[in-house]
Design a protein around this motif. Structure first.
Motif, PDB file in Angstrom:
ATOM      1  N   ALA A  65       0.741  -1.243  -0.054  1.00 55.10           N
ATOM      2  CA  ALA A  65      -0.025  -0.038   0.031  1.00 55.10           C
ATOM      3  C   ALA A  65       0.767   1.079  -0.068  1.00 55.10           C
ATOM      4  CB  ALA A  65      -0.939  -0.137   1.231  1.00 55.10           C
ATOM      5  N   ILE A  66       1.769   1.589   0.600  1.00 56.25           N
ATOM      6  CA  ILE A  66       2.848   2.541   0.897  1.00 56.25           C
ATOM      7  C   ILE A  66       3.513   2.541  -0.456  1.00 56.25           C
ATOM      8  CG2 ILE A  66       4.979   3.307   2.001  1.00 56.25           C
ATOM      9  CD1 ILE A  66       3.899   2.070   4.510  1.00 56.25           C
ATOM     10  N   GLY A  67       4.039   1.504  -1.005  1.00 58.35           N
ATOM     11  CA  GLY A  67       4.629   1.469  -2.155  1.00 58.35           C
ATOM     12  C   GLY A  67       3.917   1.844  -3.350  1.00 58.35           C
ATOM     13  N   GLY A  68       2.588   1.358  -3.517  1.00 60.20           N
ATOM     14  CA  GLY A  68       1.535   1.813  -4.329  1.00 60.20           C
ATOM     15  C   GLY A  68       1.098   3.295  -4.447  1.00 60.20           C
ATOM     16  N   ALA A  69       1.163   3.773  -3.208  1.00 58.54           N
ATOM     17  CA  ALA A  69       0.908   5.159  -3.069  1.00 58.54           C
ATOM     18  C   ALA A  69       2.066   6.100  -3.410  1.00 58.54           C
ATOM     19  CB  ALA A  69       0.533   5.460  -1.527  1.00 58.54           C
ATOM     20  N   ILE A  70       3.118   5.869  -3.047  1.00 57.06           N
ATOM     21  CA  ILE A  70       4.453   6.495  -3.453  1.00 57.06           C
ATOM     22  C   ILE A  70       4.390   6.546  -4.986  1.00 57.06           C
ATOM     23  CG2 ILE A  70       6.694   6.567  -3.343  1.00 57.06           C
ATOM     24  CD1 ILE A  70       6.665   5.729  -0.467  1.00 57.06           C
ATOM     25  N   LEU A  71       4.352   5.120  -5.471  1.00 52.63           N
ATOM     26  CA  LEU A  71       4.651   5.163  -7.361  1.00 52.63           C
ATOM     27  C   LEU A  71       3.650   5.883  -8.008  1.00 52.63           C
ATOM     28  CD1 LEU A  71       5.841   1.405  -7.437  1.00 52.63           C
ATOM     29  CD2 LEU A  71       7.203   3.598  -7.674  1.00 52.63           C
ATOM     30  N   THR A  72       2.437   5.904  -7.617  1.00 53.12           N
ATOM     31  CA  THR A  72       1.203   6.540  -8.111  1.00 53.12           C
ATOM     32  C   THR A  72       1.018   7.880  -7.671  1.00 53.12           C
ATOM     33  OG1 THR A  72      -0.286   5.661  -6.688  1.00 53.12           O
ATOM     34  CG2 THR A  72       0.574   4.111  -8.612  1.00 53.12           C
ATOM     35  N   GLY A  73       1.903   8.570  -7.016  1.00 55.08           N
ATOM     36  CA  GLY A  73       1.478   9.914  -6.381  1.00 55.08           C
ATOM     37  C   GLY A  73       0.308  10.110  -5.375  1.00 55.08           C
ATOM     38  N   GLY A  74       0.158   8.987  -5.017  1.00 60.73           N
ATOM     39  CA  GLY A  74      -0.931   9.077  -3.750  1.00 60.73           C
ATOM     40  C   GLY A  74      -2.387   8.743  -4.176  1.00 60.73           C
ATOM     41  N   SER A  75      -2.567   8.111  -5.469  1.00 57.32           N
ATOM     42  CA  SER A  75      -3.776   7.668  -6.021  1.00 57.32           C
ATOM     43  C   SER A  75      -4.252   6.438  -5.185  1.00 57.32           C
ATOM     44  CB  SER A  75      -3.595   7.393  -7.274  1.00 57.32           C
ATOM     45  OG  SER A  75      -3.391   5.970  -7.606  1.00 57.32           O
ATOM     46  N   THR A  76      -5.683   6.657  -4.827  1.00 58.69           N
ATOM     47  CA  THR A  76      -6.332   5.482  -4.221  1.00 58.69           C
ATOM     48  C   THR A  76      -6.082   4.238  -4.900  1.00 58.69           C
ATOM     49  OG1 THR A  76      -7.911   7.188  -3.315  1.00 58.69           O
ATOM     50  CG2 THR A  76      -8.683   4.836  -3.183  1.00 58.69           C
ATOM     51  N   THR A  77      -6.418   4.188  -6.254  1.00 55.14           N
ATOM     52  CA  THR A  77      -6.223   2.810  -7.112  1.00 55.14           C
ATOM     53  C   THR A  77      -4.855   2.295  -6.753  1.00 55.14           C
ATOM     54  OG1 THR A  77      -7.634   3.707  -8.611  1.00 55.14           O
ATOM     55  CG2 THR A  77      -6.507   1.995  -9.308  1.00 55.14           C
ATOM     56  N   GLY A  78      -3.716   3.209  -6.963  1.00 59.40           N
ATOM     57  CA  GLY A  78      -2.582   2.666  -6.787  1.00 59.40           C
ATOM     58  C   GLY A  78      -2.263   2.201  -5.406  1.00 59.40           C
ATOM     59  N   THR A  79      -2.923   2.834  -4.328  1.00 63.56           N
ATOM     60  CA  THR A  79      -2.687   2.403  -2.853  1.00 63.56           C
ATOM     61  C   THR A  79      -3.404   1.052  -2.880  1.00 63.56           C
ATOM     62  OG1 THR A  79      -2.369   4.674  -2.254  1.00 63.56           O
ATOM     63  CG2 THR A  79      -3.046   3.079  -0.552  1.00 63.56           C
ATOM     64  N   VAL A  80      -4.588   0.891  -3.235  1.00 67.84           N
ATOM     65  CA  VAL A  80      -5.169  -0.367  -3.206  1.00 67.84           C
ATOM     66  C   VAL A  80      -4.746  -1.493  -3.813  1.00 67.84           C
ATOM     67  CG1 VAL A  80      -7.487  -1.299  -3.635  1.00 67.84           C
ATOM     68  CG2 VAL A  80      -7.623   0.620  -2.519  1.00 67.84           C
ATOM     69  N   GLY A  81      -4.248  -1.312  -5.154  1.00 67.51           N
ATOM     70  CA  GLY A  81      -3.609  -2.071  -5.918  1.00 67.51           C
ATOM     71  C   GLY A  81      -2.247  -2.757  -5.524  1.00 67.51           C
ATOM     72  N   GLY A  82      -1.384  -1.843  -4.786  1.00 68.53           N
ATOM     73  CA  GLY A  82      -0.129  -1.984  -4.146  1.00 68.53           C
ATOM     74  C   GLY A  82      -0.607  -2.925  -3.052  1.00 68.53           C
ATOM     75  N   ALA A  83      -1.682  -2.770  -2.184  1.00 75.39           N
ATOM     76  CA  ALA A  83      -1.751  -3.482  -0.921  1.00 75.39           C
ATOM     77  C   ALA A  83      -2.379  -4.974  -1.458  1.00 75.39           C
ATOM     78  CB  ALA A  83      -3.046  -2.889  -0.184  1.00 75.39           C
ATOM     79  N   ALA A  84      -3.072  -4.933  -2.455  1.00 78.19           N
ATOM     80  CA  ALA A  84      -3.316  -6.254  -2.896  1.00 78.19           C
ATOM     81  C   ALA A  84      -2.201  -7.112  -3.772  1.00 78.19           C
ATOM     82  CB  ALA A  84      -4.401  -6.203  -4.150  1.00 78.19           C
ATOM     83  N   VAL A  85      -1.118  -6.288  -4.113  1.00 76.45           N
ATOM     84  CA  VAL A  85      -0.104  -7.181  -4.821  1.00 76.45           C
ATOM     85  C   VAL A  85       0.831  -7.316  -3.786  1.00 76.45           C
ATOM     86  CG1 VAL A  85       1.892  -6.954  -6.354  1.00 76.45           C
ATOM     87  CG2 VAL A  85      -0.358  -6.299  -7.043  1.00 76.45           C
ATOM     88  N   GLY A  86       1.107  -6.640  -2.661  1.00 78.58           N
ATOM     89  CA  GLY A  86       1.790  -6.889  -1.603  1.00 78.58           C
ATOM     90  C   GLY A  86       1.232  -7.947  -0.771  1.00 78.58           C
ATOM     91  N   GLY A  87      -0.014  -8.079  -0.437  1.00 80.18           N
ATOM     92  CA  GLY A  87      -0.569  -8.888   0.274  1.00 80.18           C
ATOM     93  C   GLY A  87      -0.648 -10.507  -0.341  1.00 80.18           C
ATOM     94  N   VAL A  88      -0.804 -10.529  -1.399  1.00 78.98           N
ATOM     95  CA  VAL A  88      -0.501 -11.866  -2.185  1.00 78.98           C
ATOM     96  C   VAL A  88       0.935 -12.297  -2.065  1.00 78.98           C
ATOM     97  CG1 VAL A  88      -0.642 -12.963  -4.596  1.00 78.98           C
ATOM     98  CG2 VAL A  88      -2.257 -11.582  -3.626  1.00 78.98           C
ATOM     99  N   ILE A  89       1.648 -11.529  -2.229  1.00 77.86           N
ATOM    100  CA  ILE A  89       3.233 -11.939  -2.329  1.00 77.86           C
ATOM    101  C   ILE A  89       3.594 -12.175  -0.779  1.00 77.86           C
ATOM    102  CG2 ILE A  89       5.734 -10.899  -2.393  1.00 77.86           C
ATOM    103  CD1 ILE A  89       4.700  -9.220  -4.762  1.00 77.86           C
ATOM    104  N   GLY A  90       3.091 -11.537   0.268  1.00 73.05           N
ATOM    105  CA  GLY A  90       3.317 -11.728   1.529  1.00 73.05           C
ATOM    106  C   GLY A  90       2.682 -13.260   2.112  1.00 73.05           C
ATOM    107  N   HIS A  91       1.613 -13.522   1.443  1.00 71.27           N
ATOM    108  CA  HIS A  91       0.920 -14.702   1.714  1.00 71.27           C
ATOM    109  C   HIS A  91       1.788 -15.843   1.038  1.00 71.27           C
ATOM    110  CE1 HIS A  91      -1.849 -17.844   0.851  1.00 71.27           C
ATOM    111  NE2 HIS A  91      -2.338 -17.399   2.102  1.00 71.27           N
TER     112      HIS A  91
END
Length: 75
Positions: free
Chosen positions: A44-70
Protein backbone atom coordinates in the motif's frame (compact mmCIF):
# COMPACT_ATOMS: atom_id res chain seq x y z
CA UNK A 1 6.43 28.90 4.37
CA UNK A 2 7.41 25.42 3.17
CA UNK A 3 4.57 22.98 2.55
CA UNK A 4 5.72 19.33 2.52
CA UNK A 5 4.97 17.14 -0.47
CA UNK A 6 1.72 15.15 0.06
CA UNK A 7 3.53 11.80 -0.20
CA UNK A 8 5.92 12.75 2.57
CA UNK A 9 2.99 13.81 4.71
CA UNK A 10 1.12 10.54 3.97
CA UNK A 11 4.20 8.39 4.62
CA UNK A 12 5.05 10.24 7.82
CA UNK A 13 1.58 9.59 9.15
CA UNK A 14 0.91 6.14 7.74
CA UNK A 15 4.09 4.42 8.87
CA UNK A 16 3.73 4.98 12.63
CA UNK A 17 0.01 4.18 12.52
CA UNK A 18 0.61 0.97 10.57
CA UNK A 19 3.41 -0.07 12.89
CA UNK A 20 1.18 0.41 15.95
CA UNK A 21 -1.72 -1.49 14.43
CA UNK A 22 0.52 -4.29 13.18
CA UNK A 23 2.14 -4.84 16.56
CA UNK A 24 -1.22 -4.96 18.32
CA UNK A 25 -3.00 -7.10 15.75
CA UNK A 26 -0.28 -9.66 15.07
CA UNK A 27 -0.15 -11.27 18.49
CA UNK A 28 -2.58 -14.09 17.67
CA UNK A 29 -1.74 -14.49 13.99
CA UNK A 30 0.09 -17.30 12.26
CA UNK A 31 3.35 -16.56 10.47
CA UNK A 32 1.60 -16.66 7.09
CA UNK A 33 -1.09 -14.22 8.26
CA UNK A 34 1.60 -11.86 9.56
CA UNK A 35 3.45 -12.03 6.24
CA UNK A 36 0.21 -11.27 4.37
CA UNK A 37 -0.53 -8.26 6.57
CA UNK A 38 3.00 -6.91 6.33
CA UNK A 39 3.04 -7.43 2.56
CA UNK A 40 -0.25 -5.58 2.20
CA UNK A 41 1.01 -2.66 4.29
CA UNK A 42 4.29 -2.36 2.42
CA UNK A 43 2.48 -2.74 -0.91
CA UNK A 44 0.00 0.00 0.00
CA UNK A 45 2.78 2.42 0.86
CA UNK A 46 4.72 1.49 -2.27
CA UNK A 47 1.64 1.83 -4.46
CA UNK A 48 0.84 5.23 -2.98
CA UNK A 49 4.37 6.47 -3.53
CA UNK A 50 4.65 5.15 -7.09
CA UNK A 51 1.29 6.58 -8.19
CA UNK A 52 1.45 9.94 -6.48
CA UNK A 53 -0.99 9.00 -3.73
CA UNK A 54 -3.82 7.71 -5.94
CA UNK A 55 -6.38 5.50 -4.26
CA UNK A 56 -6.20 2.95 -7.06
CA UNK A 57 -2.41 2.69 -6.74
CA UNK A 58 -2.62 2.32 -2.97
CA UNK A 59 -5.30 -0.38 -3.09
CA UNK A 60 -3.57 -2.15 -5.98
CA UNK A 61 -0.25 -2.08 -4.13
CA UNK A 62 -1.90 -3.49 -1.01
CA UNK A 63 -3.47 -6.32 -3.01
CA UNK A 64 -0.24 -7.25 -4.77
CA UNK A 65 1.78 -6.95 -1.55
CA UNK A 66 -0.72 -9.09 0.34
CA UNK A 67 -0.52 -11.85 -2.26
CA UNK A 68 3.28 -11.77 -2.27
CA UNK A 69 3.38 -11.75 1.55
CA UNK A 70 0.98 -14.68 1.66
CA UNK A 71 3.21 -16.75 -0.61
CA UNK A 72 6.46 -16.06 1.29
CA UNK A 73 7.65 -19.06 3.32
CA UNK A 74 4.78 -21.17 2.01
CA UNK A 75 5.53 -24.89 2.12
Amino acid sequence: MHIPHPLIRISGTALPVMASVAMAACSGMTRQEKNTAIGAGVGAIGGAILTGGSTTGTVGGAAVGGVIGHEVDKK
